[in-house]
Design a protein around this motif. Sequence first.
Motif, PDB file in Angstrom:
ATOM      1  N   ILE A  60       0.823  -0.990   0.023  1.00  0.00           N
ATOM      2  CA  ILE A  60       0.066   0.040  -0.005  1.00  0.00           C
ATOM      3  C   ILE A  60       0.869   1.173  -0.010  1.00  0.00           C
ATOM      4  O   ILE A  60       1.729   1.395   0.729  1.00  0.00           O
ATOM      5  CB  ILE A  60      -0.923  -0.170   1.225  1.00  0.00           C
ATOM      6  N   VAL A  61       0.728   1.998  -0.884  1.00  0.00           N
ATOM      7  CA  VAL A  61       1.695   3.395  -1.220  1.00  0.00           C
ATOM      8  C   VAL A  61       1.077   4.149  -0.108  1.00  0.00           C
ATOM      9  O   VAL A  61      -0.077   4.771   0.253  1.00  0.00           O
ATOM     10  CB  VAL A  61       1.337   3.735  -2.682  1.00  0.00           C
ATOM     11  N   THR A  62       2.098   4.839   0.562  1.00  0.00           N
ATOM     12  CA  THR A  62       2.002   5.836   1.579  1.00  0.00           C
ATOM     13  C   THR A  62       1.905   7.214   0.879  1.00  0.00           C
ATOM     14  O   THR A  62       3.068   7.562   0.153  1.00  0.00           O
ATOM     15  CB  THR A  62       2.934   5.879   2.767  1.00  0.00           C
ATOM     16  N   GLY A  63       1.057   8.042   0.618  1.00  0.00           N
ATOM     17  CA  GLY A  63       0.791   9.101  -0.085  1.00  0.00           C
ATOM     18  C   GLY A  63       0.685   8.872  -1.627  1.00  0.00           C
ATOM     19  O   GLY A  63      -0.163   8.408  -2.143  1.00  0.00           O
ATOM     20  N   GLN A  64       1.864   9.545  -2.139  1.00  0.00           N
ATOM     21  CA  GLN A  64       1.684   9.171  -3.703  1.00  0.00           C
ATOM     22  C   GLN A  64       3.286   9.373  -4.183  1.00  0.00           C
ATOM     23  O   GLN A  64       4.045   9.789  -3.359  1.00  0.00           O
ATOM     24  CB  GLN A  64       0.815  10.392  -4.269  1.00  0.00           C
ATOM     25  N   ALA A  65       3.422   8.942  -5.293  1.00  0.00           N
ATOM     26  CA  ALA A  65       4.793   8.922  -6.007  1.00  0.00           C
ATOM     27  C   ALA A  65       4.900   9.222  -7.401  1.00  0.00           C
ATOM     28  O   ALA A  65       3.874   8.656  -8.064  1.00  0.00           O
ATOM     29  CB  ALA A  65       5.760   7.515  -5.513  1.00  0.00           C
ATOM     30  N   PRO A  66       5.917   9.509  -8.169  1.00  0.00           N
ATOM     31  CA  PRO A  66       5.979   9.676  -9.568  1.00  0.00           C
ATOM     32  C   PRO A  66       6.013   8.487 -10.407  1.00  0.00           C
ATOM     33  O   PRO A  66       6.762   7.694  -9.572  1.00  0.00           O
ATOM     34  CB  PRO A  66       6.928  10.755  -9.870  1.00  0.00           C
ATOM     35  N   LEU A  67       5.552   8.245 -11.226  1.00  0.00           N
ATOM     36  CA  LEU A  67       5.903   6.947 -12.274  1.00  0.00           C
ATOM     37  C   LEU A  67       6.991   7.520 -13.011  1.00  0.00           C
ATOM     38  O   LEU A  67       7.009   8.383 -13.549  1.00  0.00           O
ATOM     39  CB  LEU A  67       4.656   6.695 -12.800  1.00  0.00           C
ATOM     40  N   ILE A  68       8.017   6.595 -12.668  1.00  0.00           N
ATOM     41  CA  ILE A  68       9.453   6.966 -13.479  1.00  0.00           C
ATOM     42  C   ILE A  68       9.445   6.015 -14.690  1.00  0.00           C
ATOM     43  O   ILE A  68       9.332   5.026 -14.632  1.00  0.00           O
ATOM     44  CB  ILE A  68      10.628   6.671 -12.498  1.00  0.00           C
ATOM     45  N   VAL A  69       9.490   6.664 -15.792  1.00  0.00           N
ATOM     46  CA  VAL A  69       9.304   6.010 -17.415  1.00  0.00           C
ATOM     47  C   VAL A  69      10.503   5.371 -17.458  1.00  0.00           C
ATOM     48  O   VAL A  69      11.846   5.682 -17.302  1.00  0.00           O
ATOM     49  CB  VAL A  69       9.280   7.132 -18.250  1.00  0.00           C
ATOM     50  N   ARG A  70      10.470   4.151 -18.079  1.00  0.00           N
ATOM     51  CA  ARG A  70      11.635   3.413 -18.443  1.00  0.00           C
ATOM     52  C   ARG A  70      11.375   2.667 -19.982  1.00  0.00           C
ATOM     53  O   ARG A  70      10.024   2.802 -20.151  1.00  0.00           O
ATOM     54  CB  ARG A  70      11.850   1.970 -17.697  1.00  0.00           C
ATOM     55  N   GLU A  71      12.016   2.309 -20.729  1.00  0.00           N
ATOM     56  CA  GLU A  71      12.072   1.728 -21.983  1.00  0.00           C
ATOM     57  C   GLU A  71      11.190   2.848 -22.824  1.00  0.00           C
ATOM     58  O   GLU A  71      10.155   2.388 -23.681  1.00  0.00           O
ATOM     59  CB  GLU A  71      11.252   0.414 -22.074  1.00  0.00           C
ATOM     60  N   SER A  72      11.576   4.126 -22.824  1.00  0.00           N
ATOM     61  CA  SER A  72      10.638   4.946 -23.580  1.00  0.00           C
ATOM     62  C   SER A  72      10.755   4.870 -24.944  1.00  0.00           C
ATOM     63  O   SER A  72       9.918   5.400 -25.662  1.00  0.00           O
ATOM     64  CB  SER A  72      11.190   6.495 -23.024  1.00  0.00           C
TER      65      SER A  72
END
Length: 505
Positions: free
Chosen positions: A389-401
Motif C-alpha cells: 500500500i503506497v503511503t501518499g503518492q509517488a511519481p511514475l518513473i518512465v523506462r523503455e521510452s
Amino acid sequence: MEIHGLSRRTALHGGLAAIGGLAFPPLAPGPNKPSPVRRENRRPGSPGWDDGLRSFDDLRDIQGYPSSPSVDVGESIAFHVSTGSRALPFRVEVYRIGHYAGAGARFMMRSPVLQGSAQPIPRKGPHNVIRCGWKPSWRFTVPRSWTSGLYVASFVDAHGRRGHTPFVVRDDRARSAYLVVLPFTTYQAYNLFPANGVLGASLYYGYVRATDTAALDRPAPDGVVYQGKPIPGKKYVLHYPARARTVSFERPYAWHGLPSGFHLDLAFIRWAESMGLDLSYATSLDLHAGRVRPARHRALVFSGHDEYWSSPMRHAVERAITSGVSVAFMAANNVYWRVRLGGGDRPDLTCFKTDPDPGGGLGTSTWRVLGGKGEHAEQRLLGTQYLGIVTGQAPLIVRESRHWFWKGTGVRDGDALKGLVVGEADGLAPRMPRPAARGWFLSESPVATTQGGTVQRTSLYRAPSGAWVFNAGTLGWTPALLTDARIRKATANLMERMARRAKRR
C-alpha cells in the motif's frame, strides 16, 4: 483535489465525486467504421444522473440490489428495494455509463411510481454472511436495442433521496474487439452493508463495540490478536476477526450504493467510450460461470481493482492468453485472493483469508501462498504482483521510452509522471515465478509503502501465442486517463496493438 493525490482509501472509496467534476479533454477520433459504442455515445447524455440527496444505509434510507449483477440483452432483470424505515413511494431510473460528450451517462428508462415498503432487516448467517432475501419490487426486460455496457439503477424516493446499484448489460452474441470485465467479486468483497455499526460485514471487517475488550482481545482463529480500527465520533470499531468469511450478492452496496473502487472502472469506461473503441462488457461472475467466450474478442480488459479471483476465472484467462487473446489489467493488486463462488445468478463468495479453510482443497488464501512453493503466484500470470500500500503518492518513473508503448507521448527514460503511483503498487517479486515470455518493465518507480520501500513497475510481456499481457501496477492509471495526455496516448497505443490479430511467435 487532484485525482492522482488520493490516498489508498480515497483511491478506492472516495474518487467518484472527484472524477465527476473533471473536464473531459478532446480525444483522438475512433475507427472509421462506427462501433456500437461510438453510435451510442453520439446520443445526448444526462449530466445530472447522480444529483440529489444521497442515501446512507446507517440511516436506513432507500436502497436496493439487482436480481443478477449482469443480464443479456433480451432478458429480464428485477430490483429488490427497501425504502428504509418507512413505506414510501419511489421510482427506478436506469442510466448507461459512458462518455456522452462529457455528460458521463445517458438516461435510458424510468419505472412507474412504485409503492415501497420497509423490507426486513437481514440477520447474519453462517460465516457472518448477510443475505437480505427481499421481495422483488420491479422487473423489466432489457431491450435488444440497448448497447452492452455498465448501467446504474437509481432508486429515488418521495423525498428525493437516491440510492444506486450497478449492473452490466451483456451482449452474448457480440464479437467486439475488447471485452471489458468489471470486478464485481471485488466490489462485493469490500461491501460493508449494512454500515450501521452493528450488523455490517465485508471480507475485511465487521463491527465491534469499542468497549467490548473481551472481543477485541480474543485471538482470531489464526492465533493473532488484531487491533480494532477506530471510527471518529463512533462508539464502535472495525475489527478484522469480526469480518465475514462469506459475502452475498443478495444485498445492496453500503452507503450510496456505488461500490468501493467503482470510480476506477468509471474513469476507464469514460475514456474508452470517448475514443469510440469497439467494446462490450461482462462481469467477473460471468467469467467464472463460463459466459465469457474470449475467442470472440481480441483482448480482455480488466478496467479496475480486481483482487478476488476464483480458479475458473484464472483458468479462463490463462487459456485465453494461450489461444492468442491479449489481456490488460488497468490497476494494481489484481488476482490476489483465491475465492470460492457458489452457483446461480447471485452466488455466495467465500474467502477465509488467514483463517484455516474448512472447505479443504486448495483453500481460499492468497494465490502466492497456495501450494506452499509460490507456484500459483499471480506474477506468473500478470508479469508483476502486488507489493504494498503506497503511503501518499509517488511519481511514475518512465523506462523503455523507445518502446512502442510510449510512442508519441514525448517521454524519455527517467521522466517522472507526477502523482501516478497511488493506492497500491505492483512490482517484481524475484522469488516468485514469472511468465515464460519476453517482457518489458515500462516504469521503475521507487515508492514508500506501509510494508517498506519498494519499486513499482508497470509491466508488459508477449506470450508465445502472440498475445500481449499488460499490468499497470498502480491504482492511479485509469484516473490519469482523464488528466494526463501521455497516459492517454500510451494506453491508446496498447489498445491499438492488442486489437491486432495475434501472430504466434
